[in-house]
Design a protein around this motif. Sequence first.
Motif, PDB file in Angstrom:
ATOM      1  N   ASP A  49       0.807  -1.223   0.000  1.00 25.05           N
ATOM      2  CA  ASP A  49       0.000   0.000   0.000  1.00 25.05           C
ATOM      3  C   ASP A  49       0.842   1.276   0.000  1.00 25.05           C
ATOM      4  OD1 ASP A  49      -2.350  -1.464   0.059  1.00 25.05           O
ATOM      5  OD2 ASP A  49      -2.527  -1.398   2.242  1.00 25.05           O
ATOM      6  N   VAL A  50       2.033   1.198   0.588  1.00 28.50           N
ATOM      7  CA  VAL A  50       2.893   2.388   0.715  1.00 28.50           C
ATOM      8  C   VAL A  50       4.329   2.011   0.389  1.00 28.50           C
ATOM      9  CG1 VAL A  50       3.708   4.231   2.224  1.00 28.50           C
ATOM     10  CG2 VAL A  50       1.435   3.288   2.575  1.00 28.50           C
ATOM     11  N   ALA A  51       4.922   2.729  -0.562  1.00 27.58           N
ATOM     12  CA  ALA A  51       6.302   2.431  -0.963  1.00 27.58           C
ATOM     13  C   ALA A  51       7.308   3.354  -0.288  1.00 27.58           C
ATOM     14  CB  ALA A  51       6.441   2.516  -2.481  1.00 27.58           C
ATOM     15  N   GLU A  52       7.067   4.657  -0.390  1.00 29.36           N
ATOM     16  CA  GLU A  52       8.012   5.647   0.122  1.00 29.36           C
ATOM     17  C   GLU A  52       7.490   6.275   1.414  1.00 29.36           C
ATOM     18  OE1 GLU A  52      11.053   6.492  -0.914  1.00 29.36           O
ATOM     19  OE2 GLU A  52      10.947   4.922  -2.433  1.00 29.36           O
ATOM     20  N   ILE A  53       8.358   6.320   2.429  1.00 29.54           N
ATOM     21  CA  ILE A  53       7.945   6.903   3.699  1.00 29.54           C
ATOM     22  C   ILE A  53       9.003   7.872   4.230  1.00 29.54           C
ATOM     23  CG2 ILE A  53       6.593   4.845   4.271  1.00 29.54           C
ATOM     24  CD1 ILE A  53       8.824   4.251   6.411  1.00 29.54           C
ATOM     25  N   LYS A  54       8.558   8.691   5.162  1.00 29.83           N
ATOM     26  CA  LYS A  54       9.436   9.654   5.819  1.00 29.83           C
ATOM     27  C   LYS A  54       9.722   9.251   7.261  1.00 29.83           C
ATOM     28  CE  LYS A  54      11.564  13.712   6.091  1.00 29.83           C
ATOM     29  NZ  LYS A  54      12.863  13.913   5.432  1.00 29.83           N
ATOM     30  N   GLY A  55       8.845   8.412   7.822  1.00 29.84           N
ATOM     31  CA  GLY A  55       9.059   8.030   9.213  1.00 29.84           C
ATOM     32  C   GLY A  55       8.168   6.889   9.639  1.00 29.84           C
ATOM     33  N   ILE A  56       8.575   6.227  10.724  1.00 32.99           N
ATOM     34  CA  ILE A  56       7.803   5.150  11.339  1.00 32.99           C
ATOM     35  C   ILE A  56       7.609   5.471  12.814  1.00 32.99           C
ATOM     36  CG2 ILE A  56       7.863   2.746  12.141  1.00 32.99           C
ATOM     37  CD1 ILE A  56       9.381   2.021   9.607  1.00 32.99           C
ATOM     38  N   ALA A  57       6.375   5.428  13.262  1.00 26.44           N
ATOM     39  CA  ALA A  57       6.068   5.465  14.692  1.00 26.44           C
ATOM     40  C   ALA A  57       5.470   4.107  15.045  1.00 26.44           C
ATOM     41  CB  ALA A  57       5.100   6.587  15.013  1.00 26.44           C
ATOM     42  N   TYR A  58       6.183   3.327  15.825  1.00 25.77           N
ATOM     43  CA  TYR A  58       5.708   1.994  16.195  1.00 25.77           C
ATOM     44  C   TYR A  58       5.036   2.096  17.565  1.00 25.77           C
ATOM     45  CZ  TYR A  58       5.578  -3.097  16.470  1.00 25.77           C
ATOM     46  OH  TYR A  58       5.161  -4.406  16.546  1.00 25.77           O
TER      47      TYR A  58
ATOM     48  N   GLN B 230      13.881   0.307   5.513  1.00 16.87           N
ATOM     49  CA  GLN B 230      15.186   0.906   5.802  1.00 16.87           C
ATOM     50  C   GLN B 230      15.725   1.736   4.636  1.00 16.87           C
ATOM     51  OE1 GLN B 230      18.014  -1.889   7.383  1.00 16.87           O
ATOM     52  NE2 GLN B 230      19.753  -0.489   7.146  1.00 16.87           N
ATOM     53  N   GLU B 231      15.617   1.218   3.430  1.00 17.12           N
ATOM     54  CA  GLU B 231      16.164   1.945   2.285  1.00 17.12           C
ATOM     55  C   GLU B 231      15.384   3.224   2.001  1.00 17.12           C
ATOM     56  OE1 GLU B 231      19.055   1.359   0.803  1.00 17.12           O
ATOM     57  OE2 GLU B 231      19.209  -0.144   2.383  1.00 17.12           O
ATOM     58  N   SER B 232      14.076   3.167   2.141  1.00 19.26           N
ATOM     59  CA  SER B 232      13.250   4.358   1.933  1.00 19.26           C
ATOM     60  C   SER B 232      13.548   5.413   2.996  1.00 19.26           C
ATOM     61  CB  SER B 232      11.762   3.991   1.973  1.00 19.26           C
ATOM     62  OG  SER B 232      10.952   5.132   1.791  1.00 19.26           O
ATOM     63  N   LEU B 233      13.683   4.978   4.232  1.00 19.68           N
ATOM     64  CA  LEU B 233      14.011   5.912   5.315  1.00 19.68           C
ATOM     65  C   LEU B 233      15.382   6.548   5.090  1.00 19.68           C
ATOM     66  CD1 LEU B 233      12.762   3.783   8.343  1.00 19.68           C
ATOM     67  CD2 LEU B 233      11.857   6.028   7.690  1.00 19.68           C
ATOM     68  N   LYS B 234      16.337   5.754   4.628  1.00 18.49           N
ATOM     69  CA  LYS B 234      17.680   6.284   4.368  1.00 18.49           C
ATOM     70  C   LYS B 234      17.640   7.318   3.245  1.00 18.49           C
ATOM     71  CE  LYS B 234      22.351   4.840   3.059  1.00 18.49           C
ATOM     72  NZ  LYS B 234      23.231   3.685   2.721  1.00 18.49           N
ATOM     73  N   LYS B 235      16.925   6.990   2.179  1.00 23.81           N
ATOM     74  CA  LYS B 235      16.840   7.893   1.026  1.00 23.81           C
ATOM     75  C   LYS B 235      16.178   9.218   1.403  1.00 23.81           C
ATOM     76  CE  LYS B 235      13.831   7.210  -2.328  1.00 23.81           C
ATOM     77  NZ  LYS B 235      13.155   6.603  -3.509  1.00 23.81           N
ATOM     78  N   ASN B 236      15.176   9.151   2.288  1.00 25.17           N
ATOM     79  CA  ASN B 236      14.401  10.337   2.637  1.00 25.17           C
ATOM     80  C   ASN B 236      14.822  10.992   3.942  1.00 25.17           C
ATOM     81  OD1 ASN B 236      12.658  10.134   0.340  1.00 25.17           O
ATOM     82  ND2 ASN B 236      11.620   8.421   1.336  1.00 25.17           N
ATOM     83  N   LYS B 237      15.991  10.572   4.467  1.00 20.74           N
ATOM     84  CA  LYS B 237      16.494  11.129   5.733  1.00 20.74           C
ATOM     85  C   LYS B 237      15.405  11.056   6.797  1.00 20.74           C
ATOM     86  CE  LYS B 237      20.686  12.698   4.544  1.00 20.74           C
ATOM     87  NZ  LYS B 237      21.935  12.419   5.289  1.00 20.74           N
ATOM     88  N   GLY B 238      14.878   9.868   6.980  1.00 22.06           N
ATOM     89  CA  GLY B 238      13.699   9.672   7.812  1.00 22.06           C
ATOM     90  C   GLY B 238      13.991   9.515   9.297  1.00 22.06           C
ATOM     91  N   SER B 239      12.928   9.200  10.021  1.00 25.15           N
ATOM     92  CA  SER B 239      12.998   9.118  11.471  1.00 25.15           C
ATOM     93  C   SER B 239      12.150   7.952  11.968  1.00 25.15           C
ATOM     94  CB  SER B 239      12.488  10.427  12.085  1.00 25.15           C
ATOM     95  OG  SER B 239      12.448  10.357  13.485  1.00 25.15           O
ATOM     96  N   ILE B 240      12.596   7.335  13.046  1.00 22.82           N
ATOM     97  CA  ILE B 240      11.883   6.219  13.668  1.00 22.82           C
ATOM     98  C   ILE B 240      11.623   6.572  15.129  1.00 22.82           C
ATOM     99  CG2 ILE B 240      12.038   3.796  14.368  1.00 22.82           C
ATOM    100  CD1 ILE B 240      14.101   3.508  11.987  1.00 22.82           C
ATOM    101  N   VAL B 241      10.384   6.335  15.569  1.00 25.39           N
ATOM    102  CA  VAL B 241      10.040   6.521  16.973  1.00 25.39           C
ATOM    103  C   VAL B 241       9.488   5.205  17.516  1.00 25.39           C
ATOM    104  CG1 VAL B 241       8.629   7.768  18.643  1.00 25.39           C
ATOM    105  CG2 VAL B 241       9.536   8.979  16.659  1.00 25.39           C
ATOM    106  N   LEU B 242      10.142   4.711  18.549  1.00 23.73           N
ATOM    107  CA  LEU B 242       9.721   3.482  19.222  1.00 23.73           C
ATOM    108  C   LEU B 242       9.150   3.837  20.599  1.00 23.73           C
ATOM    109  CD1 LEU B 242      12.818   1.286  18.296  1.00 23.73           C
ATOM    110  CD2 LEU B 242      10.602   1.377  17.129  1.00 23.73           C
ATOM    111  N   PHE B 243       8.534   2.848  21.239  1.00 23.23           N
ATOM    112  CA  PHE B 243       7.916   3.102  22.552  1.00 23.23           C
ATOM    113  C   PHE B 243       8.377   2.078  23.574  1.00 23.23           C
ATOM    114  CE2 PHE B 243       5.372   5.792  20.002  1.00 23.23           C
ATOM    115  CZ  PHE B 243       4.926   6.790  20.862  1.00 23.23           C
TER     116      PHE B 243
END
Length: 236
Positions: free
Chosen positions: A67-76, A113-126
């Motif tokens: 459903d989604v190929a390119e992302i800027k961030g993940i909030a888990y 991982q590759e999409s986040l790297k390409k887009n200088k993304g961010s991950i937030v875990l809890f």
Amino acid sequence: MSEKYLIFGATGSIGSSLAEQLKNSGNDIHLIARNESEVSSIAEKLGCTFTVADVLEESFIEKVKADVAEIKGIAYCVGSIDLKPLRMVTEQDFNKCMKLNLYSAVEAIKGYQESLKKNKGSIVLFSTVAAQRGFTNHAIIASAKAAVEGLTVSLAAEFAPNIRVNCVAPSLTKSKIAEPMLKNTTIAEGIAKAHPLKRLGEGKDSAALAKFLITEDSSWVTGQIIAVDGGRSKLS
């Protein structure tokens, strides 16, 4: 179309509040949750896309990537409250909790991982306050969330300078998973009073920090585990 922020656990109190806060700030979001009626209702209200997926199922991330190929961030924003005295704890309890809180977070990150790297993304875990403070009957969840904190700092080092990784560590928050504990008013009031700020957390409290950490507002912040716990980890 801008890259999207993925929110796993989007029907929970923190995930749904984060979705609303990000959308209200003009960000493009994509929601992931296992309950179709709940997630579709939130997505319709916010005008965003969603995927129905259960992070406990194998290959759940493939459903999301379809459903989604390119992302800027993940909030888990996925979590659990697994409370048992050690004598009643089984290996299966640990395995399920680790799968939900740690292994599936890793799968989500690896998948993008590759999409986040390409887009200088961010991950937030809890995580949870219980990873740092000792509480009775918390061996399962505290162990799993302590692993999440270890994952946070490890990936922040591994992914720098391209992807930022941070972690929010709440105390008990009013939510569906906390409802069995909080439906007893006396117990709820007692837990609230155990916090220096004398109240329970709201989803919006942790979501506000998660929004800061996942967006460019925190572009010089990585490898941090930040408490949103009414002062409980440091002052009580």
